[in-house]
Motif scaffolding. Structure first.
Motif, PDB file in Angstrom:
ATOM      1  N   LEU A 114       0.824  -1.207   0.000  1.00 48.52           N
ATOM      2  CA  LEU A 114       0.000   0.000   0.000  1.00 48.52           C
ATOM      3  C   LEU A 114       0.859   1.258   0.000  1.00 48.52           C
ATOM      4  CD1 LEU A 114      -2.796  -1.046   2.508  1.00 48.52           C
ATOM      5  CD2 LEU A 114      -3.047  -0.699   0.046  1.00 48.52           C
ATOM      6  N   MET A 115       1.935   1.249   0.753  1.00 47.90           N
ATOM      7  CA  MET A 115       2.806   2.421   0.821  1.00 47.90           C
ATOM      8  C   MET A 115       3.545   2.673  -0.493  1.00 47.90           C
ATOM      9  SD  MET A 115       2.396   3.955   3.622  1.00 47.90           S
ATOM     10  CE  MET A 115       0.722   3.449   3.821  1.00 47.90           C
ATOM     11  N   GLN A 116       3.761   1.626  -1.282  1.00 50.32           N
ATOM     12  CA  GLN A 116       4.456   1.777  -2.561  1.00 50.32           C
ATOM     13  C   GLN A 116       3.503   2.111  -3.699  1.00 50.32           C
ATOM     14  OE1 GLN A 116       6.614  -1.858  -3.149  1.00 50.32           O
ATOM     15  NE2 GLN A 116       8.051  -1.441  -1.492  1.00 50.32           N
ATOM     16  N   GLY A 117       2.227   1.950  -3.482  1.00 48.49           N
ATOM     17  CA  GLY A 117       1.255   2.125  -4.547  1.00 48.49           C
ATOM     18  C   GLY A 117       0.724   3.539  -4.624  1.00 48.49           C
ATOM     19  N   ASP A 118      -0.433   3.655  -5.244  1.00 45.48           N
ATOM     20  CA  ASP A 118      -1.112   4.934  -5.396  1.00 45.48           C
ATOM     21  C   ASP A 118      -1.768   5.275  -4.067  1.00 45.48           C
ATOM     22  OD1 ASP A 118      -2.293   7.183  -6.455  1.00 45.48           O
ATOM     23  OD2 ASP A 118      -4.018   6.068  -7.237  1.00 45.48           O
ATOM     24  N   ARG A 119      -1.152   6.216  -3.337  1.00 46.03           N
ATOM     25  CA  ARG A 119      -1.674   6.579  -2.019  1.00 46.03           C
ATOM     26  C   ARG A 119      -1.635   8.086  -1.862  1.00 46.03           C
ATOM     27  NH1 ARG A 119       2.162   8.011   1.818  1.00 46.03           N
ATOM     28  NH2 ARG A 119       4.303   7.678   1.201  1.00 46.03           N
ATOM     29  N   PRO A 120      -2.384   8.613  -0.918  1.00 52.42           N
ATOM     30  CA  PRO A 120      -2.322  10.053  -0.678  1.00 52.42           C
ATOM     31  C   PRO A 120      -0.911  10.481  -0.261  1.00 52.42           C
ATOM     32  CG  PRO A 120      -4.161   9.051   0.501  1.00 52.42           C
ATOM     33  CD  PRO A 120      -3.325   7.934  -0.036  1.00 52.42           C
ATOM     34  N   GLN A 121      -0.485  11.609  -0.745  1.00 51.68           N
ATOM     35  CA  GLN A 121       0.821  12.132  -0.366  1.00 51.68           C
ATOM     36  C   GLN A 121       0.704  12.859   0.957  1.00 51.68           C
ATOM     37  OE1 GLN A 121       3.719  11.504  -2.127  1.00 51.68           O
ATOM     38  NE2 GLN A 121       2.267  10.093  -3.057  1.00 51.68           N
ATOM     39  N   SER A 122       1.787  12.846   1.730  1.00 46.28           N
ATOM     40  CA  SER A 122       1.758  13.528   3.021  1.00 46.28           C
ATOM     41  C   SER A 122       1.675  15.037   2.806  1.00 46.28           C
ATOM     42  CB  SER A 122       3.003  13.167   3.824  1.00 46.28           C
ATOM     43  OG  SER A 122       4.158  13.609   3.136  1.00 46.28           O
TER      44      SER A 122
END
Length: 124
Positions: A114-122
């Motif tokens: 999940l962290m390597q995929g398409d996720r919201p940016q901080s």
């Protein structure tokens, strides 16, 4: 797409179950009709299947397949409601039963993906 259709006259009633992983259908030649297995009730039927697993020296019990399928759905991001429906039980039962099958290693793998995929940016 291949699908297993569980019929109305079973313990769990009609529902559909999809394979996760799809390539296993071809690899293990899972297409076609299921063998006819009989028993006077679900317990007797389960005992016959368990005996067959032992006879063929399959190194796990049949219910392990069900548990593995449920946990694998998490890796596929299957909504819990759909997993529960395909297993013919409630979301509450699904979460109660299958939470204990999630190992720390599996949890870490899912989080890493999940962290390597398409996720919201901080936020900046």
């Amino acid at each position: 797409m291949p699908v297993l259709v569980v019929l109305d006259d079973t313990k769990t009633g009609y529902h559909r179950v999809y394979p996760f992983y799809l390539e296993w259908v071809e690899q293990w030649e899972l297409k076609g009709e299921l063998p006819v297995v009989t028993g006077k009730d679900n317990s007797a039927l389960g005992n016959r299947v368990t005996s067959a697993f032992k006879r063929y020296k399959i190194p796990f019990v049949p219910y392990d397949l069900r548990h593995a399928w449920a946990v694998r759905n998490i890796a596929f991001h299957m909504p819990t409601t759909l997993s529960a429906r395909m297993m013919a039980h409630s979301v509450e039962v699904h979460e109660k039963v299958y939470q204990r099958w999630i190992t720390e290693d599996f949890e870490a793998q899912v989080v890493e993906r999940l962290m390597q995929g398409d996720r919201p940016q901080s936020p900046s």
